[in-house]
Write an enzyme that holds these catalytic residues in place. Structure first.
Site, PDB file in Angstrom:
ATOM      1  N   CYS A 198      40.901 -39.646  -2.598  1.00 41.89           N
ATOM      2  CA  CYS A 198      41.472 -38.359  -2.679  1.00 41.89           C
ATOM      3  C   CYS A 198      40.316 -37.372  -2.469  1.00 41.89           C
ATOM      4  CB  CYS A 198      41.891 -37.884  -4.169  1.00 41.89           C
ATOM      5  SG  CYS A 198      42.340 -36.107  -4.403  1.00 41.89           S
ATOM      6  N   CYS A 227      39.788 -34.094  -4.423  1.00 44.10           N
ATOM      7  CA  CYS A 227      39.284 -34.038  -5.543  1.00 44.10           C
ATOM      8  C   CYS A 227      39.391 -35.305  -6.252  1.00 44.10           C
ATOM      9  CB  CYS A 227      40.404 -33.130  -6.638  1.00 44.10           C
ATOM     10  SG  CYS A 227      40.071 -32.694  -8.180  1.00 44.10           S
ATOM     11  N   SER A 228      40.410 -35.759  -7.150  1.00 44.98           N
ATOM     12  CA  SER A 228      40.294 -37.006  -7.844  1.00 44.98           C
ATOM     13  C   SER A 228      41.536 -37.672  -8.147  1.00 44.98           C
ATOM     14  CB  SER A 228      39.592 -36.620  -9.128  1.00 44.98           C
ATOM     15  OG  SER A 228      39.960 -35.709  -9.842  1.00 44.98           O
ATOM     16  N   CYS A 229      42.526 -37.372  -7.284  1.00 48.11           N
ATOM     17  CA  CYS A 229      43.919 -37.769  -7.511  1.00 48.11           C
ATOM     18  C   CYS A 229      43.979 -39.142  -7.493  1.00 48.11           C
ATOM     19  CB  CYS A 229      45.115 -36.877  -6.691  1.00 48.11           C
ATOM     20  SG  CYS A 229      45.362 -35.179  -6.941  1.00 48.11           S
TER      21      CYS A 229
END
Lengths: 119, 222
Positions: free
Chosen positions: B121, B124-126
């Protein structure tokens, strides 16, 4: 050297393909407040108060300096506060008063939670 | 956050109390207080309840890579299930009773002899949290996010994963609405394994695509 064009072309979260520090296979067990923060994010999303994408943009809106200074969940908690102000759900005064109220529950003044040195 | 104090306590006390008691007496840091204040204010406005947050913590704790591993093992042993999973990731997982607590789609990416998939991702951090739990720290940090899309082969080599030059690497960049899970290659020499034995081989990192799945004898050799 980072040029003005670099700043203009990308928002802070948009790091794909950028030069980066060396990779390290870091793991991190969540502190209790961090796990609560994650759970709060999920509940806020579920109630459509703050969606996942709003949260991401809220973090991005903190700007590169703040983002680089804060840890992952510190960014989330800060973004939640800003977003809840923007939506008129909370005011900065209410939050400051509530934080002071919570802090006053720990009477020992030898350690100041706000004066904690940052690494 | 207070690791030093914590260790100190352990050195000087009998272990007749639990860790919650220790943490409850520690003075909280700035962000502990911010988090608690947001929670209490939202509670007072009846927008979010503490019970909901506690329930969600239980849900988060219930999701580990073992859940994803059962899906992979099923796909390896049941061709019809595999086809369904590749056609409709979320719906097929839900048909097994796995709830998706967030409003996200799931695409399962199948590794083959000629294609290796990697999930990132960049923004971000999906991450496929309903199936794997929370992402590892390195997945959320800039080096992985920045490099995965521009030099995946070199990055994978740093995980000890050497992808032959004639195998294509496909990098899937997650979004808040769409998550990816890698269906790794079933390791050779596992024809007589049960579904449970297969699931035990499948790691979190294999379902992100940064490592391959190895049979037990290969692991010992490595």
């Amino acid at each position: 050297m980072i040029t003005i064009e670099d700043f203009m072309h990308r928002l802070p979260n948009d790091v794909g393909g950028q030069a980066s520090p060396a990779f390290a296979r870091v793991e991190h067990a969540l502190a209790p407040w961090e796990k609560r923060c994650h759970a709060l994010a999920d509940v806020l999303d579920y109630h459509k108060l703050i969606s996942t994408e709003e949260k991401r943009r809220g973090v991005e809106g903190l700007g590169a300096d703040v983002i680089n200074r804060l840890s992952y969940y510190e960014r989330w908690a800060t973004a939640f506060a800003v977003l809840l102000f923007e939506k008129g759900i909370l005011t900065p005064t209410e939050l400051a008063e509530k934080m002071a109220e919570i802090e006053a529950r720990w009477p020992d003044e030898r350690v100041s939670s706000t004066g904690e040195p940052r690494p | 956050m207070h690791e030093q104090d914590h260790d100190h306590d352990h050195d000087h006390h009998d272990h007749d109390h639990d860790h919650a008691e220790i943490s409850a007496t520690e003075r909280p840091g700035y962000f502990d207080i911010l988090q608690a204040a947001l929670e209490e204010l939202l509670n007072e406005r009846k927008l979010v309840t503490t019970a909901e947050i506690e329930r969600q913590i239980d849900v988060l704790d219930s999701r580990t890579p073992a859940l994803g591993a059962t899906i992979v093992a099923r796909a390896w042993t049941d061709p019809d299930f595999r086809q369904q999973l590749l056609a409709d990731g979320r719906g097929t997982c839900e048909s097994l009773g796995i709830t998706f607590y967030d409003d996200t789609g799931l695409i399962v990416l199948e590794n083959t002899e000629t294609v290796h998939n990697l999930v990132v991702c960049t923004l971000c951090s999906c991450y496929p949290r309903p199936l794997l739990g929370l992402p590892p720290e390195w997945y959320k940090l800039k080096p992985y996010r920045a490099r995965a899309v521009i030099e995946p082969r070199a990055l994978l080599a740093e995980f000890g994963t050497i992808i032959p030059d004639d195998v294509e690497i496909r990098v899937a960049d997650s979004t808040s609405a769409l998550r990816f899970l890698v269906l790794p290659l079933r390791p050779k020499g596992t024809d007589d394994y049960t579904e449970e034995q297969l699931a035990a081989l499948v790691t979190r990192d294999a379902m992100i695509g940064v490592v391959t799945v190895k049979a037990n004898d290969e692991r010992v050799a490595a």
